[in-house]
Design a protein around this motif. Structure first.
Motif, PDB file in Angstrom:
ATOM      1  N   PRO A 122     -21.196  -5.882   4.615  1.00  0.00           N
ATOM      2  CA  PRO A 122     -20.466  -4.609   4.673  1.00  0.00           C
ATOM      3  C   PRO A 122     -21.243  -3.511   5.408  1.00  0.00           C
ATOM      4  N   GLN A 123     -22.559  -3.480   5.251  1.00  0.00           N
ATOM      5  CA  GLN A 123     -23.371  -2.495   5.968  1.00  0.00           C
ATOM      6  C   GLN A 123     -23.353  -2.761   7.478  1.00  0.00           C
ATOM      7  N   LYS A 124     -23.436  -4.033   7.869  1.00  0.00           N
ATOM      8  CA  LYS A 124     -23.377  -4.378   9.290  1.00  0.00           C
ATOM      9  C   LYS A 124     -22.034  -3.978   9.886  1.00  0.00           C
ATOM     10  N   LEU A 125     -20.961  -4.262   9.163  1.00  0.00           N
ATOM     11  CA  LEU A 125     -19.624  -3.896   9.655  1.00  0.00           C
ATOM     12  C   LEU A 125     -19.477  -2.381   9.769  1.00  0.00           C
ATOM     13  N   ALA A 126     -20.038  -1.653   8.821  1.00  0.00           N
ATOM     14  CA  ALA A 126     -19.990  -0.188   8.875  1.00  0.00           C
ATOM     15  C   ALA A 126     -20.782   0.322  10.081  1.00  0.00           C
ATOM     16  N   LEU A 127     -21.924  -0.266  10.358  1.00  0.00           N
ATOM     17  CA  LEU A 127     -22.741   0.124  11.502  1.00  0.00           C
ATOM     18  C   LEU A 127     -22.010  -0.166  12.816  1.00  0.00           C
ATOM     19  N   ILE A 128     -21.354  -1.311  12.892  1.00  0.00           N
ATOM     20  CA  ILE A 128     -20.577  -1.655  14.081  1.00  0.00           C
ATOM     21  C   ILE A 128     -19.477  -0.614  14.303  1.00  0.00           C
ATOM     22  N   ALA A 129     -18.805  -0.246  13.243  1.00  0.00           N
ATOM     23  CA  ALA A 129     -17.677   0.684  13.337  1.00  0.00           C
ATOM     24  C   ALA A 129     -18.115   2.122  13.599  1.00  0.00           C
ATOM     25  N   ASP A 130     -19.273   2.516  13.092  1.00  0.00           N
ATOM     26  CA  ASP A 130     -19.681   3.917  13.167  1.00  0.00           C
ATOM     27  C   ASP A 130     -21.197   4.026  13.305  1.00  0.00           C
ATOM     28  N   ASN A 131     -21.663   4.218  14.531  1.00  0.00           N
ATOM     29  CA  ASN A 131     -23.098   4.293  14.782  1.00  0.00           C
ATOM     30  C   ASN A 131     -23.746   5.539  14.183  1.00  0.00           C
ATOM     31  N   SER A 132     -22.942   6.511  13.735  1.00  0.00           N
ATOM     32  CA  SER A 132     -23.527   7.719  13.158  1.00  0.00           C
ATOM     33  C   SER A 132     -24.236   7.436  11.830  1.00  0.00           C
ATOM     34  N   ILE A 133     -24.008   6.258  11.236  1.00  0.00           N
ATOM     35  CA  ILE A 133     -24.717   5.909   9.998  1.00  0.00           C
ATOM     36  C   ILE A 133     -26.091   5.274  10.272  1.00  0.00           C
ATOM     37  N   PHE A 134     -26.423   5.092  11.542  1.00  0.00           N
ATOM     38  CA  PHE A 134     -27.710   4.489  11.917  1.00  0.00           C
ATOM     39  C   PHE A 134     -28.887   5.186  11.229  1.00  0.00           C
ATOM     40  N   PRO A 135     -28.991   6.539  11.315  1.00  0.00           N
ATOM     41  CA  PRO A 135     -30.122   7.205  10.646  1.00  0.00           C
ATOM     42  C   PRO A 135     -30.137   7.009   9.129  1.00  0.00           C
ATOM     43  N   LYS A 136     -28.971   6.931   8.536  1.00  0.00           N
ATOM     44  CA  LYS A 136     -28.888   6.714   7.085  1.00  0.00           C
ATOM     45  C   LYS A 136     -29.428   5.334   6.709  1.00  0.00           C
ATOM     46  N   LEU A 137     -29.117   4.331   7.528  1.00  0.00           N
ATOM     47  CA  LEU A 137     -29.552   2.964   7.240  1.00  0.00           C
ATOM     48  C   LEU A 137     -31.019   2.717   7.578  1.00  0.00           C
ATOM     49  N   PHE A 138     -31.494   3.318   8.672  1.00  0.00           N
ATOM     50  CA  PHE A 138     -32.822   2.985   9.177  1.00  0.00           C
ATOM     51  C   PHE A 138     -33.795   4.165   9.235  1.00  0.00           C
ATOM     52  N   GLY A 139     -33.316   5.369   9.002  1.00  0.00           N
ATOM     53  CA  GLY A 139     -34.169   6.550   9.074  1.00  0.00           C
ATOM     54  C   GLY A 139     -34.053   7.243  10.421  1.00  0.00           C
ATOM     55  N   SER A 140     -34.231   8.540  10.415  1.00  0.00           N
ATOM     56  CA  SER A 140     -34.073   9.320  11.642  1.00  0.00           C
ATOM     57  C   SER A 140     -35.168   9.009  12.664  1.00  0.00           C
ATOM     58  N   ASP A 141     -36.366   8.641  12.206  1.00  0.00           N
ATOM     59  CA  ASP A 141     -37.429   8.277  13.148  1.00  0.00           C
ATOM     60  C   ASP A 141     -37.038   7.055  13.969  1.00  0.00           C
ATOM     61  N   MET A 142     -36.465   6.057  13.312  1.00  0.00           N
ATOM     62  CA  MET A 142     -36.019   4.856  14.028  1.00  0.00           C
ATOM     63  C   MET A 142     -34.840   5.166  14.933  1.00  0.00           C
ATOM     64  N   ALA A 143     -33.951   6.035  14.489  1.00  0.00           N
ATOM     65  CA  ALA A 143     -32.751   6.357  15.261  1.00  0.00           C
ATOM     66  C   ALA A 143     -33.105   6.925  16.631  1.00  0.00           C
ATOM     67  N   GLU A 144     -34.241   7.588  16.730  1.00  0.00           N
ATOM     68  CA  GLU A 144     -34.665   8.178  17.998  1.00  0.00           C
ATOM     69  C   GLU A 144     -35.142   7.133  19.003  1.00  0.00           C
ATOM     70  N   LEU A 145     -35.437   5.933  18.549  1.00  0.00           N
ATOM     71  CA  LEU A 145     -35.979   4.886  19.416  1.00  0.00           C
ATOM     72  C   LEU A 145     -34.912   4.034  20.104  1.00  0.00           C
ATOM     73  N   TYR A 146     -33.679   4.107  19.619  1.00  0.00           N
ATOM     74  CA  TYR A 146     -32.625   3.203  20.076  1.00  0.00           C
ATOM     75  C   TYR A 146     -31.425   4.000  20.587  1.00  0.00           C
ATOM     76  N   ARG A 147     -30.739   3.401  21.551  1.00  0.00           N
ATOM     77  CA  ARG A 147     -29.536   4.023  22.098  1.00  0.00           C
ATOM     78  C   ARG A 147     -28.387   3.026  22.020  1.00  0.00           C
ATOM     79  N   ARG A 148     -27.277   3.443  21.425  1.00  0.00           N
ATOM     80  CA  ARG A 148     -26.101   2.572  21.358  1.00  0.00           C
ATOM     81  C   ARG A 148     -25.479   2.515  22.735  1.00  0.00           C
ATOM     82  N   GLU A 149     -25.209   1.320  23.201  1.00  0.00           N
ATOM     83  CA  GLU A 149     -24.648   1.085  24.535  1.00  0.00           C
ATOM     84  C   GLU A 149     -23.154   0.792  24.430  1.00  0.00           C
ATOM     85  N   SER A 150     -22.427   1.143  25.471  1.00  0.00           N
ATOM     86  CA  SER A 150     -21.006   0.797  25.563  1.00  0.00           C
ATOM     87  C   SER A 150     -20.883  -0.678  25.875  1.00  0.00           C
ATOM     88  N   ILE A 151     -19.869  -1.272  25.324  1.00  0.00           N
ATOM     89  CA  ILE A 151     -19.653  -2.710  25.558  1.00  0.00           C
ATOM     90  C   ILE A 151     -18.535  -2.888  26.576  1.00  0.00           C
TER      91      ILE A 151
END
Length: 102
Positions: free
Chosen positions: A73-102
């Motif tokens: 369920p967490q993976k599906l939520a992340l797929i659907a809404d990348n804005s939860i990335f910092p909540k799941l992994f922390g804001s420090d990690m969120a700064e290291l990655y960029r969501r790409e268009s498919i």
């Protein structure tokens, strides 16, 4: 540049991996060549669901590991809404990655 991806596979399963060449790696997974992952050989890849980029293999591997630790369920939520990335992994990690268009 390294990429971390989530594939949807037959049986409503998810597969997470990393690559430096998204096109080549997707051809391997979807074509079920001998270079595809053992998992996608036995569970046919259906669609590329999410893709992130980062600067090096070390941080790519860290995100791959962290995604694999999430519940489905967490993976599906992340797929659907990348804005939860910092909540799941922390804001420090969120700064290291960029969501790409498919």
């Amino acid at each position: 540049m390294y990429y971390i991806y989530i594939l949807k596979c037959e049986g409503d399963l998810l597969y997470t991996g990393i690559t430096t060449d998204v096109s080549r790696r997707m051809d391997e997974h979807f074509g079920r060549t001998e270079k595809c992952a053992r998992f996608t050989r036995s569970h046919k890849a259906v669609a590329l669901e999410a893709l992130w980029s980062c600067e090096n293999r070390s941080i790519a591997s860290k995100l791959e590991y962290r995604i694999k630790q999430l519940s489905k369920p967490q993976k599906l939520a992340l797929i659907a809404d990348n804005s939860i990335f910092p909540k799941l992994f922390g804001s420090d990690m969120a700064e290291l990655y960029r969501r790409e268009s498919i």
